[in-house]
Enzyme design. Structure first.
Site, PDB file in Angstrom:
ATOM      1  N   ARG A   1      -2.065  -7.274  12.582  1.00 31.99           N
ATOM      2  CA  ARG A   1      -0.779  -7.978  12.569  1.00 31.99           C
ATOM      3  C   ARG A   1      -0.514  -8.650  13.917  1.00 31.99           C
ATOM      4  O   ARG A   1      -0.126  -9.799  13.984  1.00 31.99           O
ATOM      5  CB  ARG A   1       0.346  -6.999  12.226  1.00 31.99           C
TER       6      ARG A   1
ATOM      7  N   TRP B   1      -0.239   8.931   3.366  1.00 29.49           N
ATOM      8  CA  TRP B   1       0.813   8.241   4.114  1.00 29.49           C
ATOM      9  C   TRP B   1       2.141   8.175   3.376  1.00 29.49           C
ATOM     10  O   TRP B   1       3.198   8.084   3.995  1.00 29.49           O
ATOM     11  CB  TRP B   1       0.352   6.834   4.494  1.00 29.49           C
TER      12      TRP B   1
ATOM     13  N   GLU C   1      -1.548  -0.393  -1.218  1.00 29.30           N
ATOM     14  CA  GLU C   1      -0.654  -1.528  -1.489  1.00 29.30           C
ATOM     15  C   GLU C   1      -1.403  -2.726  -2.083  1.00 29.30           C
ATOM     16  O   GLU C   1      -1.387  -3.818  -1.513  1.00 29.30           O
ATOM     17  CB  GLU C   1       0.084  -1.917  -0.201  1.00 29.30           C
TER      18      GLU C   1
ATOM     19  N   ASP D   1      -6.427  -7.388   7.751  1.00 25.52           N
ATOM     20  CA  ASP D   1      -5.246  -7.362   6.897  1.00 25.52           C
ATOM     21  C   ASP D   1      -4.952  -8.789   6.452  1.00 25.52           C
ATOM     22  O   ASP D   1      -5.724  -9.716   6.754  1.00 25.52           O
ATOM     23  CB  ASP D   1      -4.046  -6.749   7.631  1.00 25.52           C
TER      24      ASP D   1
ATOM     25  N   HIS E   1      -4.478  -6.328   0.767  1.00 26.29           N
ATOM     26  CA  HIS E   1      -4.363  -6.688   2.181  1.00 26.29           C
ATOM     27  C   HIS E   1      -5.553  -7.546   2.617  1.00 26.29           C
ATOM     28  O   HIS E   1      -6.147  -7.320   3.682  1.00 26.29           O
ATOM     29  CB  HIS E   1      -4.260  -5.436   3.047  1.00 26.29           C
TER      30      HIS E   1
ATOM     31  N   THR F   1       1.891  -2.898  13.685  1.00 26.21           N
ATOM     32  CA  THR F   1       2.351  -3.767  14.775  1.00 26.21           C
ATOM     33  C   THR F   1       3.048  -5.046  14.318  1.00 26.21           C
ATOM     34  O   THR F   1       3.096  -6.016  15.064  1.00 26.21           O
ATOM     35  CB  THR F   1       1.166  -4.133  15.688  1.00 26.21           C
TER      36      THR F   1
ATOM     37  N   TYR G   1       5.010   7.700  11.447  1.00 30.75           N
ATOM     38  CA  TYR G   1       4.836   6.253  11.608  1.00 30.75           C
ATOM     39  C   TYR G   1       5.625   5.848  12.847  1.00 30.75           C
ATOM     40  O   TYR G   1       6.854   5.785  12.817  1.00 30.75           O
ATOM     41  CB  TYR G   1       5.327   5.508  10.368  1.00 30.75           C
TER      42      TYR G   1
END
Length: 537
Positions: free
Chosen positions: A144, A377, A311, A173, A244, A453, A402
């Site tokens: 990121r 997570w 995701e 990503d 991602h 980030t 996190y």
């Protein structure tokens, strides 16, 4: 003398001290020579003392192995005979050397002597210590916001100072691809930079209207891995599949679902959230990523390779005739089965090469690959399910560790994201859930703090979010602490008073206990303050 972080297993204090002088020597043998080289450099920079190789163990500092100790276990004895550090392996000796550095005081963390008539002394003390977990990790997202190589090396030093030993390197990503793959040069030519960047949370109207990017050459990676190994840190690379992946698809449009969207029109994503553009379930995609992983395995010797798996929106697969035909052909049942097929393929592929796949807990959906381990997570549930099924687990629940999440309530926190998780909250985190019995709990390899980030544009912002909470996390990962409610946070705060001075000497831009300094705030930049769970990271 008891202001050590993380807290050791046992400490017995004496009444004298060992002084290090121009005449002091550092004795090593073949097994401890690498640790000695690191210690001589670190202490030499701070103290100006040469610490030449000693002929006898009693010359000043001695490093040696003791086969009766565990691989990361150590014993440090400072007495009238000098300082002796023994470990079951070189790693144990190294962690003992980190404790020695703390005992010398905060200025032992500086890179040059401060001058003046300074006495360097180690109190007479016996420290016996060993880690609770074998996996004590930090995940750093460089996709990121890119962190240049020097910043990564600095974080490896900070990890070592806190006895953390696994660096989870999030390299790809939607917003960027950060590692050179020579077989596929467009991954970095196209995929390593974006035209602009959202400043703040994705709801923010602010943009930084300039290109952002960067990547590590293969020689950079070799240097990072070697630097980590000298500090007894394992680097676990992450290449995200099948979600991602917009940066990869922007570089090689054939990787996307071309029967659903015009993938040639995609660019590296400039916003945050979860992109709908995911990898197509084709043989071409599998062969492409096998090529990526082939080069990765040459660079990273780690047992584990992280394949992401989190995701992954299924909308394009649901709309894609090609994806639906693949589901039918393979008898997978649905799109969750298709994601499992992706992960299972690379689990088998890596296993055939002597490696192990680890992925985020979404890899449980559709059935877990036989040899895969899970990074849990989304709370504890995924880790509990995996451990009960006999799979290894790294506990890193968003709700607790996190570190991109805000550290306090109130408007002063820069770009406040997610849950409020204070220093005390992190200190009271327990990696092993009580729902697991003793046999199941053995599958908990350890724990990891994650630093995403999106809202950390430079190392100063990473420092602010990571510290001091990473120090609390390090104690949770290393020390045999009591149950969370019984932990002595007041004592930890007392020890942190000394540790802040170490962080100052290291140049860490941590969040002060009283709140952010004026230049650490980001007034007017939207975050995502929430009372409940964020919809996604």
């Amino acid at each position: 003398m008891t202001e050590l972080i993380p807290a050791p297993r046992g400490v017995v204090a004496g009444s004298g001290e060992v002084r290090l002088t121009e005449n002091s020597r550092l004795h090593t043998d073949t097994a401890t020579r690498g640790v000695g080289r690191w210690l001589r450099t670190a202490l030499g920079q701070a103290t100006g003392l040469p610490l030449p190789e000693g002929r006898e163990p009693g010359d000043g500092i001695a490093l040696r192995l003791d086969a009766a100790l565990g691989p990361e276990e150590y014993r440090l004895v400072s007495d009238a005979a000098g300082v002796l550090i023994e470990g079951g392996g070189a790693a144990g000796v190294f962690w003992g050397a980190q404790t020695l550095r703390q005992l010398l005081g905060p200025d032992a963390y500086r890179r040059a002597p401060l001058g003046g008539d300074r006495t360097w002394a180690v109190p007479h003390i016996t420290v016996e210590d060993a880690p609770r977990f074998r996996w004590r990790g930090l995940m750093l997202d460089v996709a990121r916001h890119f962190m240049p190589k020097e910043g990564v090396l600095r974080y490896l030093d900070l990890m070592a100072a806190h006895k953390l030993n696994v660096f989870h390197f999030h390299l790809t990503d939607d917003q960027g691809w950060r590692v050179e793959i020579r077989k596929y040069p467009r991954l970095t030519e196209v995929g390593s930079w974006r035209a602009r960047t959202k400043f703040g949370h994705r709801a923010s109207p602010l943009w930084e209207e300039k290109p952002h990017g960067g990547y590590y050459t293969q020689d950079d990676i070799r240097e990072i891995v070697a630097y980590a190994a000298e500090r007894h840190i394992t680097v676990v690379p992450e290449i995200d599949v099948p979600g991602h992946s917009q940066a990869a698809i922007a570089a090689y449009p054939e990787l996307g679902n071309t029967d659903v969207i015009d993938t040639t029109a995609l660019s590296v994503w400039d916003n945050w959230g979860v992109s709908p553009n995911v990898l197509a379930p084709t043989d071409n995609t599998l062969r492409f990523y096998e090529g990526v992983f082939e080069e990765l395995l040459e660079l990273f010797p780690s047992e584990f390779v992280h394949a992401g798996g989190d995701e992954c929106p299924k909308d394009q697969w649901k709309a894609s005739p090609a994806a639906q035909a693949r589901i039918a052909e393979l008898g997978l049942g649905d799109e969750d089965g298709l994601q499992s097929w992706f992960i299972t393929h690379f689990d088998s592929w890596l296993a055939a090469r002597g490696r192990r796949l680890i992925g985020w807990d979404e890899i449980l959906e559709g059935g877990l690959a036989p040899g895969a381990a899970v990074s849990s997570w989304r709370g504890y549930a995924g880790g509990i399910a995996a451990a009960r099924a006999g799979h290894d687990v790294v506990m890193c629940p968003e709700q607790q560790v996190y570190l991109d999440h805000r550290q306090a309530p109130g408007d002063d926190e820069p770009m406040p994201i997610g849950y409020v998780r204070t220093l005390e909250d992190v200190y009271r985190f327990e990696p092993v859930p009580p729902q697991l019995d003793a046999d199941e709990a053995r599958h908990v390899l350890g724990t990891q703090a994650n630093v995403w980030t999106e809202v950390m544009e430079d190392h100063a912002r990473v420092d602010y979010q990571a510290f001091p909470r990473l120090a609390a996390f390090a104690e949770v990962a290393w020390s045999a602490l009591p149950a969370p409610a019984d932990r002595d946070f007041a004592d930890f705060e007392r020890r942190m008073a000394a540790h802040y001075r170490r962080l100052d000497a290291l140049g860490v831009g941590y969040r002060p206990p009283g709140g952010p300094r004026p230049w650490q705030r980001r007034p007017g930049v939207l975050g995502r303050p929430l009372d409940g769970p964020p919809p996604n990271r």
